[in-house]
Design a protein around this motif. Sequence first.
Motif, PDB file in Angstrom:
ATOM      1  N   VAL A   1       8.143  -9.526   5.635  1.00 22.86           N
ATOM      2  CA  VAL A   1       6.902  -9.306   4.885  1.00 22.86           C
ATOM      3  C   VAL A   1       6.167  -8.079   5.417  1.00 22.86           C
ATOM      4  N   LEU A   2       6.013  -7.990   6.719  1.00 27.44           N
ATOM      5  CA  LEU A   2       5.257  -6.884   7.325  1.00 27.44           C
ATOM      6  C   LEU A   2       5.948  -5.544   7.098  1.00 27.44           C
ATOM      7  N   THR A   3       7.279  -5.518   7.212  1.00 28.75           N
ATOM      8  CA  THR A   3       7.966  -4.243   6.995  1.00 28.75           C
ATOM      9  C   THR A   3       7.923  -3.830   5.525  1.00 28.75           C
ATOM     10  N   THR A   4       7.872  -4.792   4.622  1.00 30.67           N
ATOM     11  CA  THR A   4       7.752  -4.454   3.198  1.00 30.67           C
ATOM     12  C   THR A   4       6.418  -3.770   2.927  1.00 30.67           C
ATOM     13  N   PHE A   5       5.343  -4.333   3.457  1.00 30.27           N
ATOM     14  CA  PHE A   5       4.023  -3.717   3.274  1.00 30.27           C
ATOM     15  C   PHE A   5       3.976  -2.340   3.951  1.00 30.27           C
ATOM     16  N   THR A   6       4.541  -2.261   5.144  1.00 31.12           N
ATOM     17  CA  THR A   6       4.527  -0.992   5.867  1.00 31.12           C
ATOM     18  C   THR A   6       5.353   0.062   5.147  1.00 31.12           C
ATOM     19  N   ASP A   7       6.524  -0.335   4.665  1.00 29.90           N
ATOM     20  CA  ASP A   7       7.392   0.597   3.934  1.00 29.90           C
ATOM     21  C   ASP A   7       6.681   1.129   2.692  1.00 29.90           C
ATOM     22  N   ASP A   8       6.028   0.243   1.953  1.00 35.01           N
ATOM     23  CA  ASP A   8       5.298   0.682   0.753  1.00 35.01           C
ATOM     24  C   ASP A   8       4.113   1.571   1.126  1.00 35.01           C
ATOM     25  N   PHE A   9       3.526   1.321   2.270  1.00 32.79           N
ATOM     26  CA  PHE A   9       2.401   2.145   2.745  1.00 32.79           C
ATOM     27  C   PHE A   9       2.878   3.571   3.036  1.00 32.79           C
ATOM     28  N   PHE A  10       4.032   3.692   3.691  1.00 30.99           N
ATOM     29  CA  PHE A  10       4.581   5.005   4.009  1.00 30.99           C
ATOM     30  C   PHE A  10       5.232   5.662   2.788  1.00 30.99           C
ATOM     31  N   ASP A  11       5.544   4.867   1.793  1.00 29.00           N
ATOM     32  CA  ASP A  11       6.233   5.375   0.597  1.00 29.00           C
ATOM     33  C   ASP A  11       5.265   5.606  -0.553  1.00 29.00           C
ATOM     34  N   GLY A  12       4.107   6.156  -0.218  1.00 31.12           N
ATOM     35  CA  GLY A  12       3.143   6.514  -1.260  1.00 31.12           C
ATOM     36  C   GLY A  12       1.879   5.688  -1.274  1.00 31.12           C
ATOM     37  N   GLY A  13       1.872   4.576  -0.546  1.00 28.70           N
ATOM     38  CA  GLY A  13       0.686   3.727  -0.556  1.00 28.70           C
ATOM     39  C   GLY A  13      -0.424   4.234   0.339  1.00 28.70           C
ATOM     40  N   GLY A  14      -0.087   5.081   1.287  1.00 29.83           N
ATOM     41  CA  GLY A  14      -1.087   5.601   2.214  1.00 29.83           C
ATOM     42  C   GLY A  14      -1.058   7.118   2.279  1.00 29.83           C
ATOM     43  N   SER A  15      -2.159   7.699   2.694  1.00 33.57           N
ATOM     44  CA  SER A  15      -2.242   9.153   2.859  1.00 33.57           C
ATOM     45  C   SER A  15      -1.620   9.551   4.195  1.00 33.57           C
ATOM     46  N   SER A  16      -1.394  10.847   4.381  1.00 31.35           N
ATOM     47  CA  SER A  16      -0.839  11.339   5.642  1.00 31.35           C
ATOM     48  C   SER A  16      -1.734  10.960   6.803  1.00 31.35           C
ATOM     49  N   GLU A  17      -3.054  11.025   6.570  1.00 33.85           N
ATOM     50  CA  GLU A  17      -4.015  10.673   7.616  1.00 33.85           C
ATOM     51  C   GLU A  17      -3.894   9.199   7.987  1.00 33.85           C
ATOM     52  N   GLU A  18      -3.751   8.353   6.977  1.00 34.56           N
ATOM     53  CA  GLU A  18      -3.639   6.915   7.234  1.00 34.56           C
ATOM     54  C   GLU A  18      -2.339   6.583   7.991  1.00 34.56           C
TER      55      GLU A  18
ATOM     56  N   PHE B   1      -1.247  -1.772  -3.313  1.00 34.26           N
ATOM     57  CA  PHE B   1      -0.161  -0.804  -3.463  1.00 34.26           C
ATOM     58  C   PHE B   1       1.223  -1.406  -3.195  1.00 34.26           C
ATOM     59  N   SER B   2       1.294  -2.614  -2.686  1.00 33.89           N
ATOM     60  CA  SER B   2       2.573  -3.124  -2.160  1.00 33.89           C
ATOM     61  C   SER B   2       3.166  -4.248  -2.980  1.00 33.89           C
ATOM     62  N   ARG B   3       4.470  -4.410  -2.812  1.00 33.74           N
ATOM     63  CA  ARG B   3       5.211  -5.521  -3.406  1.00 33.74           C
ATOM     64  C   ARG B   3       4.904  -6.807  -2.639  1.00 33.74           C
ATOM     65  N   GLN B   4       4.761  -7.892  -3.373  1.00 33.55           N
ATOM     66  CA  GLN B   4       4.545  -9.205  -2.757  1.00 33.55           C
ATOM     67  C   GLN B   4       5.900  -9.924  -2.710  1.00 33.55           C
ATOM     68  N   LYS B   5       6.534  -9.906  -1.547  1.00 34.13           N
ATOM     69  CA  LYS B   5       7.918 -10.373  -1.449  1.00 34.13           C
ATOM     70  C   LYS B   5       8.109 -11.467  -0.405  1.00 34.13           C
ATOM     71  N   GLU B   6       7.091 -12.267  -0.160  1.00 31.79           N
ATOM     72  CA  GLU B   6       7.247 -13.265   0.899  1.00 31.79           C
ATOM     73  C   GLU B   6       8.329 -14.302   0.582  1.00 31.79           C
ATOM     74  N   THR B   7       8.512 -14.628  -0.729  1.00 35.23           N
ATOM     75  CA  THR B   7       9.552 -15.612  -1.058  1.00 35.23           C
ATOM     76  C   THR B   7      10.940 -15.034  -0.795  1.00 35.23           C
TER      77      THR B   7
ATOM     78  N   ILE C   1       0.175  -6.704  11.952  1.00 38.50           N
ATOM     79  CA  ILE C   1       1.282  -6.403  12.863  1.00 38.50           C
ATOM     80  C   ILE C   1       0.940  -6.840  14.290  1.00 38.50           C
ATOM     81  N   GLN C   2      -0.257  -6.477  14.736  1.00 41.13           N
ATOM     82  CA  GLN C   2      -0.634  -6.785  16.117  1.00 41.13           C
ATOM     83  C   GLN C   2      -0.746  -8.295  16.353  1.00 41.13           C
ATOM     84  N   ASN C   3      -1.449  -8.992  15.473  1.00 48.43           N
ATOM     85  CA  ASN C   3      -1.627 -10.435  15.654  1.00 48.43           C
ATOM     86  C   ASN C   3      -0.287 -11.171  15.650  1.00 48.43           C
TER      87      ASN C   3
END
Length: 810
Positions: free
Chosen positions: A547-564, A514-520, A595-597
Amino acid sequence: MFAFAAPPVGAFTGVGKSRINSYAFERSSEVNADGPQGLNNILSADDPLANSKASLEKIRERLVKVELSVSAYDTAWVAMVPSARFPRTPFFPECVDWIIDNQHSDGSWAPTHHKLSFTTNTQRKHSFTKDALSSTLACVLALRRWNVGEEYVKKGLSFIGSNFSSINEQQLSPVGFNIIFPGMINYALEMGLDLPLSECDIDAMFSKRELELRREAEENSVGSKAYLAFVAEGLCGMQDWQEVMSYQRKNGSLFNSPSTTAAALCHIRDDKSLNYLSSILQKFGCSVPTTYPLEIHTHLSMVDKLERLGVSLHFTHDIRRILDRVYRCWVESDEEIYSNVATCAMAFRILRMHGYDVSSDALSPFADARHFKNTVQGHIRDLNAVIELYKASQAQISPEEPVLKKLNSWVTHFLEEELDNNAINSLDFSQEVDYILRFPFYANVERLEHKRNIEHCNLDNMQMLKTSFVCSMNSNDILELAVAAFSSSQLIYRKELQYLESWVKESKLDQLGFSRQKETYCYLSAAATLFSSELSSARLCLAKGGVLTTFTDDFFDGGGSSEELANLIKLVEKWHGIHENEFCSENVKTIFFAIQNTGVELAAKASLFQKRDITNHIIKIWLAMMNSMMKEADSLKNNTVPTIDEYMTHAIPSFALGPVILPSLYFVGPKLSEDIIASSEYYNLFELVSKLGRLLNDIQGFERDKAEGKLNYLSLLVLHGNGSFSEEDARRDAWSVIESTRAELLGLVLQSKGSIVPRACKEVFWKVSKVLHLFYRNNDGFTSPKEMVGAVNAVVHEPLKVSHLSLSKA
């Protein structure tokens, strides 16, 4: 022949202790003591610059002294000053001797630095023909005045006859050439010299002078009068020398010009002017430069060049000493600074950007274009002075600096017009103007700027007044250092990017569809922000956060359900002791462990240097961002329309700079106590840069958000305006807020009084804001798959293109 025939001029004196912290990022090697696996080899490799100690010392020695090239033109005019007691003899016979001793084999007295440039560039040689002719004719006049050196006179006249026909309007012209050169022809005829010029050629030169003098008379402005006084030696008997003397400065000179001062002394006796010329000869021996003094301008130019080429970190203490001296001169209203537009503008910009307390009121004489034109530099449309004013106008540290706003308005318009009308004859200047207009300093990240400046470096440092001149060091020394430093850093950048890409795969983040690959892009932000090679840990921390905030932002912006989303927040809140059955999905599991690691790794590394555990701070940063993202997700789901204040309350932390910037500060160098982290200054810095990012994003993403039914700053302005606020009004409002926020941020970064956040850390907030301006310069460059690829390649992959600079031959 040597470019600098006289003993070097000593540095100007005396300044108190600097009141600021070092501008450079000073780091302890301890920060990188436990670098990521796979990077140890490259980070512990020998620094190639370590073998350049001799070069560093060579540059450092030249930083403390100023050398100016000799001006045959000005020396000739000084040689023509008569003795008060014996009017038929020269007051400065040593200058006459210098003229005899320094004629070139071709019969000219062309500036010696011409020869260095001409050896490999015939076209460039012809572009300085007017300069060579002017200097040669002046020397011929000086010898004829005292009836010495007849053979040298003949050779000089022969050079003039052989080269006069090659001059044209496309060539670089000394200031006032069309007045001064015809004036010297007139003097030559009065002296009975048999000039090897046709009557037609002489009449053509006189016609040019008459045309220019007619234009000046019609204009009859303050600037025009000052200009005619500056070129007074070319006016023959048409000048009122008492009026010319009204421009005399405290040091006895006229415009800091030996030639103008000497020309006046040929008509008027003035002890202050004689003392001025005598003092120059005491420093330079038997010859003079074309302008003096120039120490402050030259020192500032050196500092500017070191910074523009990316090697200033090697000279931090040297630069601080120079700027302490310049600041003392600034406070004392030194005439050398305030009488020269370019020097004043450059001093203001550099001192302010280094944290010195300088008021923009000093530039108020130039805030209006009409006032600028009242100066000699303004009258001759000195492009270098305008460029310096443009750069200075951008250094706003408060939303309320009317002088800088007014200045920026007219200089921007001036430069745009010059560019659009193809009025800039020099290709170097044309490219420079185009570049600074497209990339203002607040949207120009350092590593990209360094590369561009290295590849476009002007090796000869040549400048033009009444004659061309060069000052101080050979740029080749600095350029070679810059090339070595940039090339060395690219090796490190490539290794770090490889490591980052492998970390993404090891963390299984590349499997999140679901997420953008933006590490570069994230790494570009880090390398462009924290470019110094030894800041590897800080760079990787910032890049991983991106990188982590990009994945997280995409997760909260439609990539994940409310439960997730709720599940992920709970897991971050708990942080430790997580069991397998606590994950509601594989996506949550992947994101949380990434995120934790990363947080655990960063906390462990930071503790080595900070001597305390920062885990709770890292958790707090992530929760602040996620909770705001959750609020926004709920608002979108429930079709809630927030007020502007409510929107910005959550939009600032949800822009996701917290996990990017804040942990990286622990690796920049200074220790950050809990008091610093909890301070209002620390929070304000973060809030301002986040606000900038949010508004830039909302402007460039407005059409996209509108199509997706999402509200942002602009759409809320329109919505709450109840029909009185158009989309264009909203854009203007947003840009206005961005400008004031940017000034407020820079002011807080540069503030020293009452500041507890270390300067090196504050710099990171400012540098990130520059990255944001770059990314959102034309559109949403972060979301675009191609927009920033060229920037990534330029910083990380593409080698410098410097073969045309002929470094080994310069």
